[in-house]
Design a protein around this motif. Structure first.
Motif, PDB file in Angstrom:
ATOM      1  N   PHE A 137       2.234  -1.709  14.218  1.00 32.55           N
ATOM      2  CA  PHE A 137       2.074  -1.891  12.620  1.00 32.55           C
ATOM      3  C   PHE A 137       3.190  -2.653  12.172  1.00 32.55           C
ATOM      4  O   PHE A 137       3.177  -3.558  11.161  1.00 32.55           O
TER       5      PHE A 137
ATOM      6  N   ILE B  13      -7.356  -2.967   8.005  1.00 31.04           N
ATOM      7  CA  ILE B  13      -6.560  -2.008   7.341  1.00 31.04           C
ATOM      8  C   ILE B  13      -6.937  -0.590   8.106  1.00 31.04           C
ATOM      9  O   ILE B  13      -5.915   0.226   8.420  1.00 31.04           O
TER      10      ILE B  13
ATOM     11  N   LEU C  54      -5.399  -0.545  11.577  1.00 39.19           N
ATOM     12  CA  LEU C  54      -4.019  -0.500  11.727  1.00 39.19           C
ATOM     13  C   LEU C  54      -3.526   0.762  11.194  1.00 39.19           C
ATOM     14  O   LEU C  54      -2.673   1.367  11.792  1.00 39.19           O
ATOM     15  N   ALA C  55      -4.450   1.476  10.347  1.00 32.66           N
ATOM     16  CA  ALA C  55      -4.114   2.867  10.018  1.00 32.66           C
ATOM     17  C   ALA C  55      -4.191   3.787  11.188  1.00 32.66           C
ATOM     18  O   ALA C  55      -3.167   4.707  11.340  1.00 32.66           O
TER      19      ALA C  55
ATOM     20  N   ALA D 286      -1.371   3.132  13.594  1.00 27.16           N
ATOM     21  CA  ALA D 286       0.142   3.773  13.183  1.00 27.16           C
ATOM     22  C   ALA D 286      -0.046   5.339  12.635  1.00 27.16           C
ATOM     23  O   ALA D 286       0.990   5.671  12.218  1.00 27.16           O
TER      24      ALA D 286
ATOM     25  N   LEU E 112      -1.280   6.655  10.153  1.00 23.76           N
ATOM     26  CA  LEU E 112      -1.145   6.863   8.690  1.00 23.76           C
ATOM     27  C   LEU E 112      -2.479   6.784   8.045  1.00 23.76           C
ATOM     28  O   LEU E 112      -3.642   6.769   8.626  1.00 23.76           O
TER      29      LEU E 112
ATOM     30  N   GLN F  89      -1.580   5.132   2.820  1.00 23.66           N
ATOM     31  CA  GLN F  89      -0.219   5.038   3.166  1.00 23.66           C
ATOM     32  C   GLN F  89      -0.126   3.430   3.945  1.00 23.66           C
ATOM     33  O   GLN F  89       0.850   2.647   3.844  1.00 23.66           O
ATOM     34  N   THR F  90      -1.068   3.190   4.606  1.00 26.83           N
ATOM     35  CA  THR F  90      -0.970   1.746   5.181  1.00 26.83           C
ATOM     36  C   THR F  90      -1.079   0.788   4.113  1.00 26.83           C
ATOM     37  O   THR F  90      -0.350  -0.261   4.192  1.00 26.83           O
TER      38      THR F  90
ATOM     39  N   GLN G 131       2.279   0.328   2.251  1.00 23.61           N
ATOM     40  CA  GLN G 131       3.209  -0.074   3.119  1.00 23.61           C
ATOM     41  C   GLN G 131       3.128  -1.566   2.993  1.00 23.61           C
ATOM     42  O   GLN G 131       3.987  -2.514   3.326  1.00 23.61           O
TER      43      GLN G 131
ATOM     44  N   THR H  28     -12.494   2.070   1.751  1.00 22.45           N
ATOM     45  CA  THR H  28     -11.013   1.240   1.866  1.00 22.45           C
ATOM     46  C   THR H  28     -10.883   0.338   0.747  1.00 22.45           C
ATOM     47  O   THR H  28      -9.635   0.411   0.088  1.00 22.45           O
TER      48      THR H  28
END
Ligand code: SF4
Length: 374
Positions: free
Chosen positions: A125, A152, A155-156, A159, A161, A165-166, A169, A207
């Motif tokens: 990430f 997204i 990636l969440a 990571a 998350l 939160q993703t 950030q 999302t």
């Protein structure tokens, strides 16, 4: 003076009455639009709405695409871009390389970077946060429209998350808004065939909902011209409209023509001009709460995008500079267009070209710099 609406399709007359009265269309009226062969009448109605909203203005922007990696775990059947990590043609840009790419290939000041790529199984990430931070630092005036809802969510997951939160950030790192890709067609039946490893339609919408709540605007797309039918497209459009009622966070709806070449679905035909034009018009008519409808010239050709400006579209996208995703799928359009080419296309269609930034604020420019009216 307004020309009179004419059609020999009786099913369109009640639809026309509602459109002219500014009343929302329902599912059955959407069906009538899809079933109608009278593309001129459907286009007339869409143009009426388009002119009510935007008069004679037609928007474009000066942007550059950046695709940091084509390595992807998903293997969607609709895709000719994604590669397995060790497959021929797989690439991942080092951060320096991505920042250099961002600075190359154009002569006029860019107002937007459009950044999307594959779902890379190993990139941390931090790579994406650093990519965005580095771009913001080097190009503080440029709007960063980055990462689809699908990216997204991936990636969440990687990571560990939450989606929220993703997004938080990424926003803190410098992401300004999100593109509209990865929506495809929301219906499960279709998604299982064309992109069964992607998040489902509900997750895409959730999302987008979270992004909008955090103040990140996004676009919305629909990929048409593969195995979907009219009901699937209507379902997709009405689900987008329902979310827009709730959040108001979508800026632009972009119907995307499917390009089958070099995909596992290459036995399918490419879309026709008739279908491309009709999708723009129907999108304009059903998505009454979207400010903008774009005919993306890369997907449908500059010629169709130009005509679409009289069939519901008020935007034809931008200079792009370098396009990989649809060109891997056989697109024969140029990689990029110059600013003056876009202006010529729009002027020849009898529209007034307006250079916009990503948030549709007018841009005034000299050769090397630009100012955004706020
Ligand atoms: S469409 Fe996107 S998620 Fe699917 S394989 Fe291609 S790059 Fe990966």
């Amino acid at each position: 003076m307004l020309r009179a609406f004419q059609t020999d399709d009786a099913a369109l007359r009640p639809v026309a009455e509602k459109v002219l009265a500014g009343t929302r269309l329902d599912m059955d009226e959407g069906r009538a639009l899809y079933r109608s062969a009278d593309v001129l009448a459907v286009g007339w109605l869409a143009n009426h709405v388009r002119e009510r909203l935007h008069g004679n203005r037609a928007y474009f922007n000066v942007n550059r695409h950046i695709n940091p990696t084509n390595v992807c775990v998903a293997a969607c059947r609709l895709c000719a871009f994604g590669r397995k990590k060790d497959a021929p043609g797989a690439y991942t840009m080092a951060l320096e390389e991505a920042w250099q790419a961002a600075a190359s290939g154009y002569s006029e000041a860019i107002t937007e970077f459009h950044i999307v790529g594959g779902l890379h199984p190993d990139l941390p990430f931090e790579y994406f946060l650093d990519l965005i931070r580095g771009l913001k630092q080097r190009f503080p005036q440029v709007h960063l429209k980055a990462f689809t809802m699908v990216e997204i969510a991936y990636l969440a997951k990687r990571a560990k998350l939450t989606i929220r939160q993703t997004l938080e950030q990424l926003k803190a790192a410098g992401v300004d808004s999100l593109p509209g890709g990865g929506a495809e067609i929301f219906a499960d039946r279709v998604r299982h065939i064309i992109c069964d490893h992607k998040i489902d339609g509900d997750q895409w919408l959730e999302t987008a909902r979270l992004a909008h709540r955090l103040g990140l605007r996004s676009n919305a797309t629909m990929l048409y011209g593969h195995v979907e039918n009219d009901e699937d497209r209507l379902d997709h459009l009405l689900r987008l409209r329902a979310l827009q009622d709730e959040t108001g966070g979508f800026q632009t709806y972009i119907p995307l023509a499917f390009h089958p070449a070099n995909t596992p679905l290459q036995h399918l035909h490419t879309t026709t001009g008739w279908r491309d034009i009709k999708e723009v018009a129907i999108g304009r008519l059903l998505l009454d709460n979207f400010a903008h409808v774009k005919s993306y010239w890369q997907m449908v050709s500059p010629k169709i995008a130009q005509i679409a400006l009289r069939f519901g579209a008020d935007d034809i996208d931008g200079t792009v500079v370098e396009e990989k995703i649809y060109h891997d799928a056989g697109a024969t359009t140029p990689q990029g267009l110059r600013r003056q080419d876009l202006i010529r296309l729009i002027k020849e269609a009898g529209r007034e070209p307006i250079e916009r930034d990503t948030l549709y604020r007018p841009v005034t420019r000299t050769e090397t710099s630009f100012t955004v009216s706020v």
